[in-house]
Design a protein around this motif. Sequence first.
Motif, PDB file in Angstrom:
ATOM      1  N   GLU A   1       0.831  -1.209   0.000  1.00  0.00           N
ATOM      2  CA  GLU A   1       0.000   0.000   0.000  1.00  0.00           C
ATOM      3  C   GLU A   1       0.864   1.257   0.000  1.00  0.00           C
ATOM      4  O   GLU A   1       0.610   2.210  -0.763  1.00  0.00           O
ATOM      5  CB  GLU A   1      -0.918  -0.020   1.218  1.00  0.00           C
ATOM      6  N   GLU A   2       1.917   1.282   0.848  1.00  0.00           N
ATOM      7  CA  GLU A   2       2.781   2.461   0.911  1.00  0.00           C
ATOM      8  C   GLU A   2       3.582   2.625  -0.378  1.00  0.00           C
ATOM      9  O   GLU A   2       3.820   3.747  -0.842  1.00  0.00           O
ATOM     10  CB  GLU A   2       3.715   2.371   2.116  1.00  0.00           C
ATOM     11  N   CYS A   3       4.019   1.501  -0.946  1.00  0.00           N
ATOM     12  CA  CYS A   3       4.757   1.575  -2.214  1.00  0.00           C
ATOM     13  C   CYS A   3       3.868   2.118  -3.334  1.00  0.00           C
ATOM     14  O   CYS A   3       4.304   2.950  -4.164  1.00  0.00           O
ATOM     15  CB  CYS A   3       5.305   0.201  -2.591  1.00  0.00           C
ATOM     16  N   ARG A   4       2.631   1.670  -3.369  1.00  0.00           N
ATOM     17  CA  ARG A   4       1.696   2.162  -4.391  1.00  0.00           C
ATOM     18  C   ARG A   4       1.397   3.652  -4.192  1.00  0.00           C
ATOM     19  O   ARG A   4       1.218   4.406  -5.163  1.00  0.00           O
ATOM     20  CB  ARG A   4       0.397   1.348  -4.362  1.00  0.00           C
ATOM     21  N   GLN A   5       1.352   4.062  -2.918  1.00  0.00           N
ATOM     22  CA  GLN A   5       1.097   5.475  -2.645  1.00  0.00           C
ATOM     23  C   GLN A   5       2.220   6.348  -3.196  1.00  0.00           C
ATOM     24  O   GLN A   5       1.985   7.416  -3.771  1.00  0.00           O
ATOM     25  CB  GLN A   5       0.950   5.695  -1.134  1.00  0.00           C
ATOM     26  N   VAL A   6       3.471   5.869  -3.027  1.00  0.00           N
ATOM     27  CA  VAL A   6       4.614   6.592  -3.588  1.00  0.00           C
ATOM     28  C   VAL A   6       4.484   6.683  -5.110  1.00  0.00           C
ATOM     29  O   VAL A   6       4.721   7.743  -5.715  1.00  0.00           O
ATOM     30  CB  VAL A   6       5.939   5.905  -3.193  1.00  0.00           C
TER      31      VAL A   6
ATOM     32  N   TRP B   1       3.889   7.433 -11.218  1.00  0.00           N
ATOM     33  CA  TRP B   1       4.481   6.236 -11.817  1.00  0.00           C
ATOM     34  C   TRP B   1       3.382   5.193 -11.995  1.00  0.00           C
ATOM     35  O   TRP B   1       2.481   5.066 -11.150  1.00  0.00           O
ATOM     36  CB  TRP B   1       5.574   5.649 -10.920  1.00  0.00           C
ATOM     37  N   ALA B   2       3.464   4.421 -13.025  1.00  0.00           N
ATOM     38  CA  ALA B   2       2.500   3.345 -13.260  1.00  0.00           C
ATOM     39  C   ALA B   2       3.084   2.023 -12.765  1.00  0.00           C
ATOM     40  O   ALA B   2       4.165   1.616 -13.206  1.00  0.00           O
ATOM     41  CB  ALA B   2       2.167   3.252 -14.742  1.00  0.00           C
ATOM     42  N   VAL B   3       2.394   1.356 -11.840  1.00  0.00           N
ATOM     43  CA  VAL B   3       2.875   0.087 -11.294  1.00  0.00           C
ATOM     44  C   VAL B   3       2.479  -1.038 -12.247  1.00  0.00           C
ATOM     45  O   VAL B   3       1.292  -1.358 -12.407  1.00  0.00           O
ATOM     46  CB  VAL B   3       2.295  -0.180  -9.887  1.00  0.00           C
TER      47      VAL B   3
END
Length: 486
Positions: free
Chosen positions: A36-41, A47-49
């Motif tokens: 969740e925190e990585c996606r928030q960054v 950036w597109a994950v």
Amino acid sequence: MGETRPGLRAAVIAVVYARVSDDDKRRRRSVGEQEEECRQVADDQSWAVARVFVDNDRSASRYARKQREEYAKLLDYLAGEHVDVLILWESSRGGRELEGWAGLLNLCRRHQVRIHVVTHRRTYDLENPRDWRTLAEDGVDSAYESEKTRERILRSVRAKAASGKPHGKLLYGYRRTYDDRGNFIAQVIHEEQAEVIREAARRVASGEPCRSIALDFNRRGIPTPRTGEKGWQLSQIGRMLQNPGYIGKRVHLGKIVGDADWPPLLDAETYAVCRSILTDPRRKTQRDTAVRHLLSGPALCDVCGSRLRVQKNRTHYGYVCAAQFCVSVKTTVLEQFVVAVLMARLARPDALDLLNPEREAGSRQRAEDEAKRKRARLEEWYEAAARDEISPAGLASIERTLLAEIEDAERRAEHVDVPPLLRDLVGPGVEQRWERLTIGQQREVVTLLLDLRVGKTYKGARTLDPRRLDNSRWRGSSKTWGEGAL
């Protein structure tokens, strides 16, 4: 885990890797929070994950026992797909083993993949020597922390072992008690499970094969030590009854290190008898199946050394050399002769002395006391070393000597002079007691007492000529029957 999105056209393509070492209940809370925190960054940076890789309940240290399957997929993905940035919650999520971490950094540098560490609030460009050094130093720090954690764990394990405290998986036959705050109090006997162990030990000590015990336990629906197991297994019975924990001994790294602080389930003699039977190399060559013929395990061909098996020969059954048919003898004839010889020997007043001519009363207890004294002496030396009264080199020398002497004493303590199965059989009335034994127990007696070898038929003989057994001998005897030992 996320998959690559079809038609992704973002300026910056990111992938996320999340990992946690311990998650016994598999709730995935920690890895979920990391993701969740990585996606928030990624959202904050636009950036597109493209993909998320998650290894839950997986260590990344050099002591890890489980493979990180998703990490391996991550490496393949970084090497084969276009990725601009790898997002980690912290550096140690990527690895705590120095060589592997350096490999990840080199892979990202070759493919021009930047690494963003959420807890650092920073994106590292590995083409920049300073950024590369910072992450390399992170890898050293992570590996160092892993080593310190390992040492703390081992120190705790050693301390628990020295004090007799339990560690690791709960030993079948016991349960652990805790206070209201969840703190460990004691390991105590689980009476229902303990009776299963005691029954198995009694039956093995009396000569019953492990397989028949396992089949009986399964027939009776007795639960196995671990949930999910498909019934009791032959090897499971044997391993269980050789565990020193059942006589109140603490084991560390495969060695007995002292008395445990939990009560024993088995008495020392029963344990020693079971261990003696189960570790006897003569049993390893016999199939532990339902016994039908008395001598189909113990009897050997005197010509080639192969075992004799039972085979029907027109009108009767006979023991036949299993390899080359060197010898053959009618089953009833051989069995009657061997049983008569056994009964004559076991009925003698000095039968116990004949069974073990070198036995000495109390020798096992004395060996056990010797091991205990020397282990206490070793503990005194450890305490002296802790007070700096002896050098590490001196302690190592003393430790080597005492540990060898302790191991020898414990080996002698496990020796059983005469197994109860034989001890209860000898003396007047042996024939009646013999008949009350199962055929499996009778064959165990033969195995314990005889090295039985059957030679070729003498020309013209119509009955069993005793000379065919001349190379047989009593266990422990230096003379064969042909040399007068019969």
